[in-house]
Design a protein around this motif. Sequence first.
Motif, PDB file in Angstrom:
ATOM      1  N   GLU A 247     -31.171   4.867  11.379  1.00 58.06           N
ATOM      2  CA  GLU A 247     -30.016   4.307  12.092  1.00 58.06           C
ATOM      3  C   GLU A 247     -29.421   3.113  11.352  1.00 58.06           C
ATOM      4  O   GLU A 247     -28.270   2.745  11.566  1.00 58.06           O
ATOM      5  CB  GLU A 247     -30.410   3.873  13.507  1.00 58.06           C
ATOM      6  N   THR A 248     -30.198   2.503  10.473  1.00 55.68           N
ATOM      7  CA  THR A 248     -29.716   1.333   9.732  1.00 55.68           C
ATOM      8  C   THR A 248     -28.799   1.730   8.571  1.00 55.68           C
ATOM      9  O   THR A 248     -28.153   0.880   7.965  1.00 55.68           O
ATOM     10  CB  THR A 248     -30.913   0.542   9.159  1.00 55.68           C
ATOM     11  N   TYR A 249     -28.759   3.022   8.247  1.00 50.49           N
ATOM     12  CA  TYR A 249     -27.911   3.503   7.145  1.00 50.49           C
ATOM     13  C   TYR A 249     -26.444   3.500   7.592  1.00 50.49           C
ATOM     14  O   TYR A 249     -26.125   3.985   8.677  1.00 50.49           O
ATOM     15  CB  TYR A 249     -28.362   4.921   6.743  1.00 50.49           C
ATOM     16  N   TRP A 250     -25.551   2.930   6.743  1.00 48.21           N
ATOM     17  CA  TRP A 250     -24.147   2.793   7.139  1.00 48.21           C
ATOM     18  C   TRP A 250     -23.303   4.026   6.866  1.00 48.21           C
ATOM     19  O   TRP A 250     -22.140   4.095   7.260  1.00 48.21           O
ATOM     20  CB  TRP A 250     -23.514   1.572   6.440  1.00 48.21           C
ATOM     21  N   GLY A 251     -23.832   4.956   6.124  1.00 46.95           N
ATOM     22  CA  GLY A 251     -23.132   6.218   5.974  1.00 46.95           C
ATOM     23  C   GLY A 251     -22.254   6.318   4.741  1.00 46.95           C
ATOM     24  O   GLY A 251     -22.033   5.353   4.014  1.00 46.95           O
ATOM     25  N   HIS A 252     -21.734   7.514   4.536  1.00 52.43           N
ATOM     26  CA  HIS A 252     -20.963   7.854   3.344  1.00 52.43           C
ATOM     27  C   HIS A 252     -19.904   8.865   3.783  1.00 52.43           C
ATOM     28  O   HIS A 252     -20.078  10.083   3.659  1.00 52.43           O
ATOM     29  CB  HIS A 252     -21.939   8.464   2.305  1.00 52.43           C
ATOM     30  N   VAL A 253     -18.827   8.317   4.360  1.00 54.13           N
ATOM     31  CA  VAL A 253     -17.815   9.163   4.996  1.00 54.13           C
ATOM     32  C   VAL A 253     -16.509   9.106   4.214  1.00 54.13           C
ATOM     33  O   VAL A 253     -16.065   8.029   3.825  1.00 54.13           O
ATOM     34  CB  VAL A 253     -17.576   8.700   6.460  1.00 54.13           C
ATOM     35  N   ASN A 254     -15.911  10.284   4.010  1.00 54.35           N
ATOM     36  CA  ASN A 254     -14.565  10.332   3.427  1.00 54.35           C
ATOM     37  C   ASN A 254     -13.561  10.063   4.551  1.00 54.35           C
ATOM     38  O   ASN A 254     -13.391  10.897   5.447  1.00 54.35           O
ATOM     39  CB  ASN A 254     -14.344  11.724   2.814  1.00 54.35           C
ATOM     40  N   PRO A 255     -12.867   8.920   4.512  1.00 55.51           N
ATOM     41  CA  PRO A 255     -12.013   8.562   5.660  1.00 55.51           C
ATOM     42  C   PRO A 255     -10.724   9.360   5.760  1.00 55.51           C
ATOM     43  O   PRO A 255     -10.032   9.280   6.766  1.00 55.51           O
ATOM     44  CB  PRO A 255     -11.706   7.074   5.410  1.00 55.51           C
ATOM     45  N   ILE A 256     -10.392  10.150   4.711  1.00 49.52           N
ATOM     46  CA  ILE A 256      -9.145  10.918   4.773  1.00 49.52           C
ATOM     47  C   ILE A 256      -9.387  12.435   4.639  1.00 49.52           C
ATOM     48  O   ILE A 256      -8.458  13.209   4.483  1.00 49.52           O
ATOM     49  CB  ILE A 256      -8.138  10.450   3.690  1.00 49.52           C
ATOM     50  N   GLY A 257     -10.634  12.838   4.707  1.00 45.47           N
ATOM     51  CA  GLY A 257     -10.960  14.264   4.566  1.00 45.47           C
ATOM     52  C   GLY A 257     -10.802  15.013   5.882  1.00 45.47           C
ATOM     53  O   GLY A 257     -10.508  14.418   6.926  1.00 45.47           O
ATOM     54  N   PRO A 258     -11.031  16.343   5.840  1.00 37.82           N
ATOM     55  CA  PRO A 258     -10.832  17.163   7.050  1.00 37.82           C
ATOM     56  C   PRO A 258     -11.821  16.852   8.178  1.00 37.82           C
ATOM     57  O   PRO A 258     -11.550  17.153   9.338  1.00 37.82           O
ATOM     58  CB  PRO A 258     -11.031  18.593   6.535  1.00 37.82           C
ATOM     59  N   ARG A 259     -12.978  16.249   7.833  1.00 37.35           N
ATOM     60  CA  ARG A 259     -13.953  15.943   8.879  1.00 37.35           C
ATOM     61  C   ARG A 259     -13.724  14.558   9.476  1.00 37.35           C
ATOM     62  O   ARG A 259     -14.381  14.179  10.449  1.00 37.35           O
ATOM     63  CB  ARG A 259     -15.384  16.009   8.314  1.00 37.35           C
ATOM     64  N   ALA A 260     -12.801  13.787   8.863  1.00 35.52           N
ATOM     65  CA  ALA A 260     -12.667  12.378   9.230  1.00 35.52           C
ATOM     66  C   ALA A 260     -12.266  12.189  10.694  1.00 35.52           C
ATOM     67  O   ALA A 260     -12.684  11.229  11.335  1.00 35.52           O
ATOM     68  CB  ALA A 260     -11.642  11.704   8.319  1.00 35.52           C
ATOM     69  N   CYS A 261     -11.462  13.136  11.221  1.00 31.44           N
ATOM     70  CA  CYS A 261     -11.017  12.978  12.616  1.00 31.44           C
ATOM     71  C   CYS A 261     -12.224  12.845  13.541  1.00 31.44           C
ATOM     72  O   CYS A 261     -12.190  12.084  14.516  1.00 31.44           O
ATOM     73  CB  CYS A 261     -10.144  14.159  13.024  1.00 31.44           C
ATOM     74  N   TYR A 262     -13.294  13.546  13.222  1.00 29.32           N
ATOM     75  CA  TYR A 262     -14.500  13.495  14.055  1.00 29.32           C
ATOM     76  C   TYR A 262     -15.419  12.356  13.611  1.00 29.32           C
ATOM     77  O   TYR A 262     -15.821  11.519  14.413  1.00 29.32           O
ATOM     78  CB  TYR A 262     -15.221  14.837  13.957  1.00 29.32           C
ATOM     79  N   ASP A 263     -15.706  12.318  12.294  1.00 33.75           N
ATOM     80  CA  ASP A 263     -16.650  11.309  11.776  1.00 33.75           C
ATOM     81  C   ASP A 263     -16.141   9.892  12.048  1.00 33.75           C
ATOM     82  O   ASP A 263     -16.845   9.055  12.604  1.00 33.75           O
ATOM     83  CB  ASP A 263     -16.826  11.444  10.254  1.00 33.75           C
ATOM     84  N   GLU A 264     -14.889   9.664  11.634  1.00 36.88           N
ATOM     85  CA  GLU A 264     -14.329   8.323  11.824  1.00 36.88           C
ATOM     86  C   GLU A 264     -14.037   8.072  13.302  1.00 36.88           C
ATOM     87  O   GLU A 264     -14.153   6.950  13.784  1.00 36.88           O
ATOM     88  CB  GLU A 264     -13.058   8.140  10.992  1.00 36.88           C
ATOM     89  N   GLY A 265     -13.648   9.135  14.007  1.00 36.42           N
ATOM     90  CA  GLY A 265     -13.416   8.994  15.455  1.00 36.42           C
ATOM     91  C   GLY A 265     -14.674   8.490  16.151  1.00 36.42           C
ATOM     92  O   GLY A 265     -14.632   7.577  16.977  1.00 36.42           O
ATOM     93  N   LYS A 266     -15.811   9.066  15.794  1.00 35.99           N
ATOM     94  CA  LYS A 266     -17.075   8.662  16.424  1.00 35.99           C
ATOM     95  C   LYS A 266     -17.517   7.286  15.923  1.00 35.99           C
ATOM     96  O   LYS A 266     -18.150   6.521  16.644  1.00 35.99           O
ATOM     97  CB  LYS A 266     -18.168   9.702  16.152  1.00 35.99           C
TER      98      LYS A 266
END
Length: 431
Positions: A247-266
């Motif tokens: 849970e301490t890991y901050w992640g590695h998310v593409n903020p403009i990719g197709p999954r971002a609506c969900y990943d960044e939304g959450k």
Amino acid sequence: MGSFSENSQKSHKMSEQTASLREAIQHVEEEQTSAQNAPDKIEQGEAQTSDNAQEYRNSKRRVAKVGHETVHSNVELETLRDLYLPKDPSDRIVHSDGTVSFLHAKSFLPVRMLRQSERLRILVTGGAGFVGSHLVDRLMLMGHEVIVMDNFFTGTKTNVQHWIGHPHFDLVRHDVVDPFMIEVNQIYHLACPASPPHYQYNPTKTVKTSVMGTINMLGLAKRTKARFLLTSTSEVYGDPEEHPQKETYWGHVNPIGPRACYDEGKRIAETLTYSYMRQNDVDVRVARIFNTFGPRMSPADGRVVSNFIIQALKGEQLTIYGDGTQTRSFQYVHDLIDGLILLMNKNFTEPVNLGNPEEYSIQEFAEMIRDRVSPDTPIKHLPATMDDPKKRKPDVTRATTYLGWQPAFSVQQGLEETIEWFKEQGLEALI
Ligand SMILES: O=c1ccn([C@@H]2O[C@H](COP(=O)(O)OP(=O)(O)O[C@H]3OC[C@@H](O)[C@H](O)[C@H]3O)[C@@H](O)[C@H]2O)c(=O)[nH]1
């Protein structure tokens, strides 16, 4: 489960197509009978916590009871099965002309008698969905009053129909992006499409659901002083560079990719949750849910477990996206529900991973389902989807330490029930 009308039972008819479908899959049932009967049943708690996926996989453990006495969520698995795999599945008549008659339950499954002071009013957003409906079952059996709010984008009334009319149960068709006022003690905020095809179908709406929906529910929690639980996701870790994910890991998310609506939304939903906690003293909980499967997954869900099962039952090629080396860890839905109820009722406010560390490559997983359901079915590879995480496996130390939670179901036992459920859906699910 409530007994259904005897007349209706007599007149219960399966369509010819359903009957032939069942015949086609009968050999699978026969093959599975010996496997299902072989392992000894064990009680919850006997499974060992381990980070070692191999140990999980080889374990022959069988779960007969779920839940935890400490939060009164304990119940026989058989009782829950009666809700989604009733011994007499006569809640509907499928006619040969392609119409279907839905029947009314005459009585409800018994629920715990709580004193007025103990009975909570609990709002479950997304309560008619796959995970939501299992949570609702458990909260109802625990004796609480449950209000389901759902816009039925991915959820269905069928998932909760066995509670409609119960004096402790309300079902509200409402979209969580619009404000909603009600007096409640607890809010389980699940509402959001969760499968990649569904959340990418209308990405702007997915972002609105996560952001405005969470603001609305946190506002409600603030006004009513309700405890608020956000169902976040392992997708906040994106395509992780740390393995397994803590849970301490901050992640590695593409903020403009197709999954971002969900990943960044959450991710913003989590940010909002902790902002309301710090700024407005809202009592919050955050669960990061890893891949989960079980009965009541929509046949149109598009996630890997339901896709593979349906494809195998239909004798169609199993579709692997990419080379199949990407990994996932799959948890059975009842384990998740145990974790959510424990988290809500324990005094721990930081995010908690809820998932089963039993990790599989998608290639292995496809072969496993194929071999179990229909060994001759071919597997084909399709192009990989963009930004598909390469590895995913939860570190569940936090859940074990602070909640006393660990997954109890083996993937094998979960798959048995899920396959059985999809078979029961007959025509509706498979055609
Ligand atoms: O038919 C399929 C479907 C999926 N897959 C692959 O199987 C893997 C798992 O895919 P799923 O669609 O089931 O789920 P994902 O892991 O991509 O996302 C999920 O993550 C965690 C949850 O919070 C969400 O419910 C969901 O977004 C991916 O690598 C995907 O590409 C296939 O190979 N074939």
